[in-house]
Design an enzyme around this catalytic site. Structure first.
Site, short mmCIF file in Angstrom:
data_model
loop_
_atom_site.label_atom_id
_atom_site.label_comp_id
_atom_site.label_asym_id
_atom_site.label_seq_id
_atom_site.Cartn_x
_atom_site.Cartn_y
_atom_site.Cartn_z
N HIS A 34 0.81 -1.23 0.00
CA HIS A 34 0.00 0.00 0.00
C HIS A 34 0.84 1.26 0.00
O HIS A 34 1.93 1.31 0.57
CB HIS A 34 -1.05 0.00 1.12
CG HIS A 34 -0.53 0.00 2.52
ND1 HIS A 34 -0.24 1.15 3.20
CD2 HIS A 34 -0.29 -1.01 3.39
CE1 HIS A 34 0.16 0.85 4.43
NE2 HIS A 34 0.15 -0.45 4.57
N ASP A 68 -0.14 4.41 1.08
CA ASP A 68 -0.36 5.43 2.12
C ASP A 68 0.34 5.08 3.42
O ASP A 68 0.75 3.94 3.64
CB ASP A 68 -1.86 5.60 2.39
CG ASP A 68 -2.52 4.34 2.94
OD1 ASP A 68 -2.19 3.24 2.45
OD2 ASP A 68 -3.35 4.45 3.85
N ASP A 106 6.08 0.98 6.72
CA ASP A 106 4.72 0.46 6.55
C ASP A 106 4.00 1.41 5.61
O ASP A 106 3.52 2.45 6.03
CB ASP A 106 4.02 0.38 7.91
CG ASP A 106 2.54 0.06 7.81
OD1 ASP A 106 2.13 -0.44 6.75
OD2 ASP A 106 1.81 0.33 8.78
N GLU A 113 -5.00 2.07 2.64
CA GLU A 113 -5.07 0.86 3.47
C GLU A 113 -5.24 1.23 4.94
O GLU A 113 -5.97 0.59 5.68
CB GLU A 113 -3.79 0.04 3.29
CG GLU A 113 -3.86 -1.36 3.89
CD GLU A 113 -3.43 -1.45 5.35
OE1 GLU A 113 -3.67 -2.49 5.98
OE2 GLU A 113 -2.85 -0.47 5.88
N GLU A 114 -4.54 2.28 5.35
CA GLU A 114 -4.51 2.64 6.78
C GLU A 114 -5.85 3.15 7.28
O GLU A 114 -6.06 3.25 8.49
CB GLU A 114 -3.41 3.70 7.04
CG GLU A 114 -2.01 3.23 6.71
CD GLU A 114 -1.50 2.13 7.65
OE1 GLU A 114 -2.24 1.70 8.54
OE2 GLU A 114 -0.34 1.70 7.44
N ASP A 136 3.19 -6.61 3.77
CA ASP A 136 2.78 -5.53 4.69
C ASP A 136 2.97 -5.98 6.13
O ASP A 136 2.31 -5.47 7.04
CB ASP A 136 1.31 -5.18 4.40
CG ASP A 136 0.87 -3.90 5.08
OD1 ASP A 136 1.75 -3.11 5.48
OD2 ASP A 136 -0.34 -3.70 5.22
N HIS A 138 3.32 3.03 12.57
CA HIS A 138 2.44 4.18 12.88
C HIS A 138 3.01 5.10 13.95
O HIS A 138 2.36 6.04 14.36
CB HIS A 138 1.03 3.74 13.33
CG HIS A 138 0.35 2.82 12.35
ND1 HIS A 138 -0.95 2.40 12.52
CD2 HIS A 138 0.79 2.24 11.21
CE1 HIS A 138 -1.28 1.59 11.51
NE2 HIS A 138 -0.23 1.49 10.71
#
Ligand SMILES: [Zn+2]
Length: 435
Positions: free
Chosen positions: A102, A104, A167, A201-202, A224, A406
């Site tokens: 992903h 984002d 990520d 995705e997030e 991921d 994150h």
């Protein structure tokens, strides 16, 4: 003519240039990708949720074309699809498999102006981040249990003011690196490979507009995950729920026998919720009920709940727990109207993947061969892969080499990322051999 042989005939400075172009490492790619801010936004209604995700997608389109991929398409929703065609001799076939990552990064922490820090030959100990020395990646068993496996590795962190975005830009770098590898080494045979990079995705919307039919892969893998050899074929099954209590508001000066305070009933309901079935008291395969948002006035109170269980039937038991609590509280508040609603979110992909397990066996074999000591770890959350699996594209998850996603303390082992590259090479070969 074989490109490598041709290169041998050109002057050596061009040769060096070619070698560098064709042999860019996953790290070099990752360092470029993390500098592009691609944070998604849960409050946006647009697709993609932020336009800036196109900045990375467009760069990847150019890079794929530069590598020699002809079949590249970026749609208006920021989904990038590409195919590396099979180079098998005529008459030989292999199933088309897909690799997905992903674009984002998480809305939790800023991903603007990421300043990656490279730590070579890590020798253990806490890592203090230079841009904000209060942010420390602690070398201890609870906060960073995998750091001890990274002695001698090259690590990547931020300066402490942003997340890293490994990520899932590590996943993108890994996939781009194997594309480069196959195109630089045409003697290495492989079947057709689908590549997809997805937005949002997030914020849980990465599968919303994924065109499974166009992607046309028999099996796919999201890259991921975290450290080798964690691989994932299981997610929670998830529901959401809302309890609403309705009362009656009136000036407190003359409220006697007339006011109905909805929050009182809701407080009793909350107090009866099982404390040993909460996210903060459970781990591994344990289920939980999680009251995560409360809005209350005298007139109306709303409590929002998450229900999670690896066993989908367990969600019915959780529903019953809440219904029983409400049945117990309601008689004490006969004039308060209490309602309970359940919404289905996503389902454990393991049930679906069990129908088609060979892609799981191949992954386990590929990871073993890469030296990753693989083990299946259930994800205490959902993934886009889980949703794609139910959309008809079986899609377990592979490690990309990062940790602490994150957060400003996000870090990545370059050695682990390279192990992910090796795993994908093995996996592609095993699919070609075993079909
Ligand atoms: Zn991710």
């Amino acid at each position: 003519m074989n490109k490598r042989r041709w290169v041998a005939f050109v002057p050596s400075f061009i040769n060096i240039f070619f070698e560098r172009q064709m042999k860019e490492t996953a790290l070099e790619r990752l360092l470029r990708y993390v500098k592009i801010d691609t944070q998604s936004d849960p409050h946006s209604e647009t697709v993609p949720t932020t336009k800036k995700q196109f900045n990375l997608a467009n760069m990847l389109v150019d890079e794929l074309k530069d590598l020699g991929i002809k079949d590249v398409e970026l749609d208006d929703k920021c989904y990038l699809y590409a195919t590396l065609p099979s180079n098998l001799p005529e008459g030989e076939t292999a199933p088309k498999i897909g690799y997905i990552a992903h674009l984002d990064t998480s809305p939790d922490t800023t991903g603007k102006d990421v300043k990656p820090q490279i730590i070579e030959n890590y020798q253990g100990g806490d890592i203090v981040l230079p841009g904000d020395t209060s942010i420390v990646i602690k070398d201890d068993k609870i906060e960073n249990p995998r750091l001890k496996d990274c002695i001698g590795h090259t690590l990547l962190t931020t300066d402490g003011t942003t997340l890293l975005g490994g990520d899932d830009k590590a996943g993108i770098a890994v996939i781009m690196t194997i594309v480069d590898y196959y195109l630089s080494n045409p003697d290495v045979k492989h079947g057709p490979i689908g590549i997809a990079f997805t937005p949002d995705e997030e914020v849980g919307r990465g599968a919303d507009h994924f065109d499974v039919e166009k992607f046309a892969c028999e099996y796919a893998y999201t890259v991921d995950g975290e450290m080798p050899g964690e691989i994932n074929k299981e997610t929670f099954s998830a529901n959401g729920g809302t309890i609403t209590a309705s009362g009656r508001d009136i000036h407190p000066g003359f409220a006697k026998d007339r006011m109905i305070n909805s929050m009182r009933a809701m407080a009793d309901i909350m107090a009866l919720m099982p404390k040993d079935m909460a996210p903060e008291t459970t781990d591994g395969r344990d289920p939980y009920i999680h009251p995560h948002k409360f809005d209350g006035t005298v007139a109306e109170s709303k409590l929002e709940l998450l229900f999670r269980d690896f066993d989908t039937d367990g969600l019915d038991k959780q529903k019953k727990i809440i219904e029983d609590i409400i049945a117990k509280v309601q008689p004490n508040y006969p004039t308060t109207k209490i309602e309970f609603e359940i919404k289905e979110y996503y389902r454990n992909m393991a049930d679906k993947l069990a129908e088609n397990p060979k892609g799981l066996d191949y992954l386990f074999e590929a990871a073993t061969e890469a030296g990753a000591n693989p083990y299946w770890n259930p994800i205490r959350g959902g993934t886009d892969g889980a949703r794609l699996t139910f959309m008809g594209l079986p899609c377990p998850n592979i490690y990309g080499g990062g940790q602490n996603f994150h957060a400003k303390t996000e870090w990545l082992s370059v050695d682990a990322m390279n192990m992910s590259v090796e795993t994908l090479k093995n996996l592609t070969r095993i699919w070609m051999e075993k079909k």
